[in-house]
Design a protein around this motif. Structure first.
Motif, short mmCIF file in Angstrom:
data_model
loop_
_atom_site.label_atom_id
_atom_site.label_comp_id
_atom_site.label_asym_id
_atom_site.label_seq_id
_atom_site.Cartn_x
_atom_site.Cartn_y
_atom_site.Cartn_z
N SER A 48 0.86 -1.18 0.09
CA SER A 48 -0.07 -0.07 -0.01
C SER A 48 0.90 1.14 0.09
O SER A 48 2.16 1.34 0.42
N PHE A 49 0.17 2.08 -0.91
CA PHE A 49 1.20 3.50 -0.85
C PHE A 49 0.04 4.69 -0.50
O PHE A 49 -1.20 4.66 -1.28
N SER A 50 0.41 5.42 0.48
CA SER A 50 -0.69 6.42 0.79
C SER A 50 0.37 7.87 0.98
O SER A 50 1.48 7.66 1.30
N THR A 51 -0.62 8.72 1.47
CA THR A 51 0.26 10.05 1.65
C THR A 51 -0.42 10.33 2.93
O THR A 51 -1.37 10.00 3.41
N THR A 52 0.44 11.21 3.80
CA THR A 52 0.28 11.36 5.03
C THR A 52 0.64 12.69 5.19
O THR A 52 1.14 13.38 4.45
N SER A 53 0.61 13.22 6.36
CA SER A 53 0.72 14.61 6.86
C SER A 53 2.29 15.04 6.71
O SER A 53 2.36 16.20 6.52
N THR A 54 3.09 14.30 6.79
CA THR A 54 4.38 14.26 7.03
C THR A 54 5.28 13.89 5.64
O THR A 54 6.35 14.03 5.46
N GLY A 55 4.37 13.32 4.70
CA GLY A 55 4.88 12.81 3.27
C GLY A 55 4.12 11.58 3.00
O GLY A 55 2.97 11.51 2.95
N PHE A 56 4.87 10.71 2.34
CA PHE A 56 4.54 9.23 1.94
C PHE A 56 4.70 8.13 2.93
O PHE A 56 5.41 8.17 3.64
N SER A 57 3.90 7.27 2.74
CA SER A 57 3.82 6.26 3.64
C SER A 57 3.71 4.71 2.74
O SER A 57 2.96 4.93 1.90
N THR A 58 4.57 4.17 2.94
CA THR A 58 4.42 2.58 1.95
C THR A 58 4.57 1.59 2.97
O THR A 58 5.30 1.32 3.94
#
Length: 178
Positions: A48-58
């Protein structure tokens, strides 16, 4: 690409020395492979790849995890050979277990030029590739290196100095007769 394949062919070879080029090209191809496999993992749904308030998360994907496990041993081996080139034991890689500081020290050592000539881990890989002198040191200058067989190496491409012919010694008047 040849450097990457060279490391894979020496899968679990922890002996010898590795040039900076060999090590860093392997690192570069590993980073590129992980990026490509991560994108494929996201596209096929194994990560999974998602955007967060601090950047990207995978989250780790299946293909990326399999690849990283497959190149774990060659990565450790080429890291050890690179440290051997600087005159250090491969066990120094355990510094990576110290957060931040250990990784910085290892990166500096991996980026440092290797020791010239032979060391306890073998011949300088730059001399082997660049057509350096054979494992007897510099035979034409009579500078032997310890640990390697000495002798006359007649190999193509190595300059040989001609043997000097000295004139016969003359007897000086009043010199004792031998």
């Amino acid at each position: 690409m040849q450097w990457y394949l060279k490391v894979l062919k020496q899968y679990a070879d922890f002996s010898g020395r590795a040039r900076r080029t060999e090590f860093w090209m392997f690192v570069l191809f590993n980073i590129l492979a992980v990026i490509v496999l991560s994108i494929i993992d996201v596209l096929i749904g194994t990560a999974s790849f998602s955007t967060t308030s601090t950047g990207f998360s995978t989250s780790g994907g299946l293909l990326t995890t399999i690849y990283q496990l497959a190149v774990l041993v060659p990565s450790l081996a080429v890291g050890a050979r690179r440290l051997h080139d600087t005159g250090r034991s491969g066990w120094w890689q355990l510094l990576a277990l110290i957060p931040l500081v250990g990784a910085i020290i290892l990166i500096v050592w991996w980026a440092t030029d290797g020791q010239p000539g032979a060391n306890e881990y073998g011949m300088n890989p730059k001399q082997e590739v660049a057509g350096g002198y054979p494992q007897g040191g510099y035979p034409q200058q009579q500078y032997p290196q310890q640990g390697y067989p000495q002798g006359g190496y007649q190999q193509q491409g190595y300059p040989q100095q001609p043997q000097q012919q000295y004139p016969p010694q003359q007897q000086y008047p009043g010199a004792p007769q031998a």
